[in-house]
Design an enzyme around this catalytic site. Structure first.
Site, PDB file in Angstrom:
ATOM      1  N   ASN A 189      21.171  21.028  77.082  1.00 52.93           N
ATOM      2  CA  ASN A 189      20.070  22.491  77.666  1.00 52.93           C
ATOM      3  C   ASN A 189      18.939  22.429  77.208  1.00 52.93           C
ATOM      4  OD1 ASN A 189      21.917  22.099  80.483  1.00 52.93           O
ATOM      5  ND2 ASN A 189      20.300  21.174  80.775  1.00 52.93           N
TER       6      ASN A 189
ATOM      7  N   GLU B 223      22.219  15.427  75.338  1.00 52.56           N
ATOM      8  CA  GLU B 223      21.299  15.173  76.020  1.00 52.56           C
ATOM      9  C   GLU B 223      20.266  16.883  76.014  1.00 52.56           C
ATOM     10  OE1 GLU B 223      22.731  13.535  80.463  1.00 52.56           O
ATOM     11  OE2 GLU B 223      21.000  15.752  80.931  1.00 52.56           O
TER      12      GLU B 223
ATOM     13  N   ASP C 151      25.152  17.758  76.735  1.00 53.45           N
ATOM     14  CA  ASP C 151      23.939  18.386  77.301  1.00 53.45           C
ATOM     15  C   ASP C 151      24.258  19.611  77.001  1.00 53.45           C
ATOM     16  OD1 ASP C 151      21.916  18.786  78.604  1.00 53.45           O
ATOM     17  OD2 ASP C 151      22.563  18.556  80.728  1.00 53.45           O
TER      18      ASP C 151
ATOM     19  N   LYS D  53      28.768  20.287  79.388  1.00 50.30           N
ATOM     20  CA  LYS D  53      27.928  21.785  78.591  1.00 50.30           C
ATOM     21  C   LYS D  53      28.303  21.826  77.865  1.00 50.30           C
ATOM     22  CE  LYS D  53      24.855  20.848  82.200  1.00 50.30           C
ATOM     23  NZ  LYS D  53      23.702  20.328  82.535  1.00 50.30           N
TER      24      LYS D  53
ATOM     25  N   LYS E 276      30.671  14.098  81.240  1.00 50.06           N
ATOM     26  CA  LYS E 276      29.427  14.663  80.114  1.00 50.06           C
ATOM     27  C   LYS E 276      30.001  16.186  80.410  1.00 50.06           C
ATOM     28  CE  LYS E 276      25.635  16.167  82.046  1.00 50.06           C
ATOM     29  NZ  LYS E 276      23.940  16.182  82.257  1.00 50.06           N
TER      30      LYS E 276
ATOM     31  N   ASP F 273      15.586  14.718  78.955  1.00 46.59           N
ATOM     32  CA  ASP F 273      16.021  15.879  80.100  1.00 46.59           C
ATOM     33  C   ASP F 273      14.934  16.532  80.524  1.00 46.59           C
ATOM     34  OD1 ASP F 273      16.465  16.663  82.493  1.00 46.59           O
ATOM     35  OD2 ASP F 273      18.692  17.225  82.497  1.00 46.59           O
TER      36      ASP F 273
ATOM     37  N   LYS G 265      15.858  12.170  86.563  1.00 42.06           N
ATOM     38  CA  LYS G 265      16.019  12.994  87.752  1.00 42.06           C
ATOM     39  C   LYS G 265      14.567  12.673  89.148  1.00 42.06           C
ATOM     40  CE  LYS G 265      18.318  16.402  85.711  1.00 42.06           C
ATOM     41  NZ  LYS G 265      18.929  16.214  85.179  1.00 42.06           N
TER      42      LYS G 265
ATOM     43  N   ASN H  45      29.530   9.418  85.159  1.00 44.47           N
ATOM     44  CA  ASN H  45      30.184  10.055  84.830  1.00 44.47           C
ATOM     45  C   ASN H  45      30.385  11.768  86.000  1.00 44.47           C
ATOM     46  OD1 ASN H  45      26.590  11.224  84.041  1.00 44.47           O
ATOM     47  ND2 ASN H  45      28.471  13.086  84.433  1.00 44.47           N
ATOM     48  N   ALA H  46      31.802  12.132  85.376  1.00 49.49           N
ATOM     49  CA  ALA H  46      32.074  13.366  85.867  1.00 49.49           C
ATOM     50  C   ALA H  46      31.116  14.375  84.877  1.00 49.49           C
ATOM     51  CB  ALA H  46      33.085  13.493  84.965  1.00 49.49           C
ATOM     52  N   THR H  47      30.788  15.600  85.293  1.00 51.80           N
ATOM     53  CA  THR H  47      30.189  16.697  85.025  1.00 51.80           C
ATOM     54  C   THR H  47      30.199  18.110  84.973  1.00 51.80           C
ATOM     55  OG1 THR H  47      28.109  16.129  86.081  1.00 51.80           O
ATOM     56  CG2 THR H  47      28.004  17.893  85.210  1.00 51.80           C
TER      57      THR H  47
HETATM   58  O1  LIG Z   1      24.110  14.966  84.371  1.00 54.24           O
HETATM   59  C1  LIG Z   1      24.757  15.538  84.992  1.00 54.24           C
HETATM   60  O2  LIG Z   1      25.560  15.080  85.168  1.00 54.24           O
HETATM   61  C2  LIG Z   1      24.584  16.111  86.589  1.00 54.24           C
HETATM   62  C3  LIG Z   1      22.988  16.874  86.831  1.00 54.24           C
HETATM   63  C4  LIG Z   1      23.269  18.026  85.583  1.00 54.24           C
HETATM   64  O3  LIG Z   1      24.348  18.075  84.553  1.00 54.24           O
HETATM   65  C5  LIG Z   1      22.149  18.890  85.790  1.00 54.24           C
HETATM   66  C6  LIG Z   1      22.014  19.668  87.475  1.00 54.24           C
HETATM   67  C7  LIG Z   1      21.005  20.326  87.734  1.00 54.24           C
HETATM   68  C8  LIG Z   1      20.632  20.555  86.475  1.00 54.24           C
HETATM   69  C9  LIG Z   1      20.317  20.358  85.324  1.00 54.24           C
HETATM   70  C10 LIG Z   1      21.430  19.730  85.560  1.00 54.24           C
HETATM   71  C11 LIG Z   1      21.273  18.775  83.916  1.00 54.24           C
HETATM   72  O4  LIG Z   1      21.322  17.649  83.550  1.00 54.24           O
HETATM   73  O5  LIG Z   1      20.819  19.292  82.443  1.00 54.24           O
HETATM   74 MG   LIG Z   2      20.670  17.365  80.775  1.00 51.62          MG
END
Ligand SMILES: O=C(O)CCC(=O)c1ccccc1C(=O)O
Ligand SMILES: [Mg+2]
Length: 343
Positions: A177, A201, A175, A146, A144, A225, A248, A117-119
């Site tokens: 977080n 996520e 995501d 954020k 993906k 995650d 990870k 996936n592209a982030t």
């Molecule tokens: O999952 C990805 O596309 C890249 C990695 C990423 O998002 C990430 C990178 C560093 C710390 C946390 C995260 C995360 O998945 O939350």
């Molecule tokens: Mg994540």
């Protein structure tokens, strides 16, 4: 075992609900094993792993233990240090057996490339659409985004704008977080369903396994995650809290631990997705091999190398058309003597 520090600035910092990642510091680990020198990388990310200081202390302690350095390193206490030492051992093992690392995990497998996936980091709707469109233009079939750094309302508008900009055929993930309350997550899941979001996520705080279990069942999946970084995998399995597990290797104690967990997830009908913590080339390669060892792996978060302003060595796992090539040479696929911390 030798330990060498490095510090790499990011050319494109990653904006998340938990803050901005703009530099990565860590250690290159080298280890002689079975007549080969293996290379590993320990790149801690505080909040996810031990601190840089604790990582260094653990590696220094392990390196003077003349045998069994790995036994000195606890995956729950110092996962990044353990990742560094374990990767160096695995690289040497796979080299000694003449196999690329993923085939050292499973000799029956053949895998030329894995989907990624592209982030796309947090940003305004315009910035988010531009970044997603650029990724799709370059061949990514999965983005993906954020979220969680602004209101749910704004995030829904960002995702809607991206969906309109890139069309129906691209897979979209988000995501958060861990940024949302249960009611924010419920409303985001309702709105994301009609926008075809595959999964979110970590919508809720890491310790809220029951809340995550309640969010499941609709068309938007729940991926865990941070919960996996904080809790034992068994607790996540027992709580029925996830459709997808984000693995990870740097957070889980090494490539072997990540591979084992991926297989355990599959047995339980949970989809494994392998990602980096925005690592340098050695750890990214280790993660690529973990993903390559998983049959029919879903798109992984491994296309993160281009965020670094410089790297420890040239990357043999090139990204093209949203696919990452899997090195075919023995070990990780990088010559340990070409890994340089002063590059
Ligand atoms: O999952 C990805 O596309 C890249 C990695 C990423 O998002 C990430 C990178 C560093 C710390 C946390 C995260 C995360 O998945 O939350
Ligand atoms: Mg994540």
């Amino acid at each position: 075992m030798t330990v060498e520090p490095f510090s790499l600035p990011l050319a494109s910092p990653l904006e998340t609900a938990g803050g901005t990642i703009d530099e990565r510091r860590g250690f290159v680990v080298r280890s002689d094993h079975r007549g080969e020198t293996g290379v590993g990388e320990a790149t801690p990310l505080p909040g996810w792993t031990e601190s840089l200081d604790d990582c260094r202390t653990a590696l220094d302690t392990a390196s003077v233990a003349d045998s069994g350095a790995l036994r000195e390193l606890d995956a729950a206490e110092v996962p990044a240090a353990r990742h560094g030492a374990a990767t160096a051992m695995l690289d040497a093992d796979a080299r000694a057996d003449g196999l690329p690392l993923y085939r050292w995990f499973d000799a029956d497998r053949r895998c030329r490339s894995i989907p990624a996936n592209a982030t796309v980091g947090d940003g305004t709707a315009e910035e988010t659409v531009a970044a997603a469109a650029e990724a799709v233009e370059s061949g990514f079939g999965c983005c993906k985004l954020k979220v969680g750094g602004r209101s749910v309302e704004e995030d829904v508008e960002r995702v809607r704008a991206v969906r309109e900009g890139i069309g129906e055929d691209v897979t979209l993930r988000a995501d958060a977080n861990g940024a949302w309350t249960r009611s924010e997550a419920e409303s985001a899941f309702d709105r994301f369903a009609s926008l075809g979001v595959e999964y979110v996520e970590q919508p809720l705080a890491a310790d809220d396994l029951a809340g995550h279990a309640d969010l499941r069942g609709g068309s938007v999946g729940v991926a865990l995650d941070e919960s996996l970084a904080q809790k034992r995998a068994g607790a996540v399995f027992d709580a029925d809290a996830a459709d997808v597990l984000i693995l990870k290797p740097m957070v889980l104690g090494g490539p072997g631990d990540a591979y084992t967990l991926a297989m355990q997830a599959r047995e339980r009908g949970i989809e494994p997705v392998v990602t980096t913590t925005i690592d340098a080339v050695v750890a990214r390669l280790a993660a690529v091999h973990v993903a390559a060892a998983i049959p029919d792996v879903a798109a992984c978060g491994l296309a993160t190398g281009d965020r670094l302003a410089r790297d420890l060595a040239a990357d043999p796992a090139t990204v093209s058309d949203g696919q990452i090539s899997v090195p075919r040479s023995a070990g990780l696929g990088v010559d340990p003597s070409e890994v340089r911390t002063d590059a």
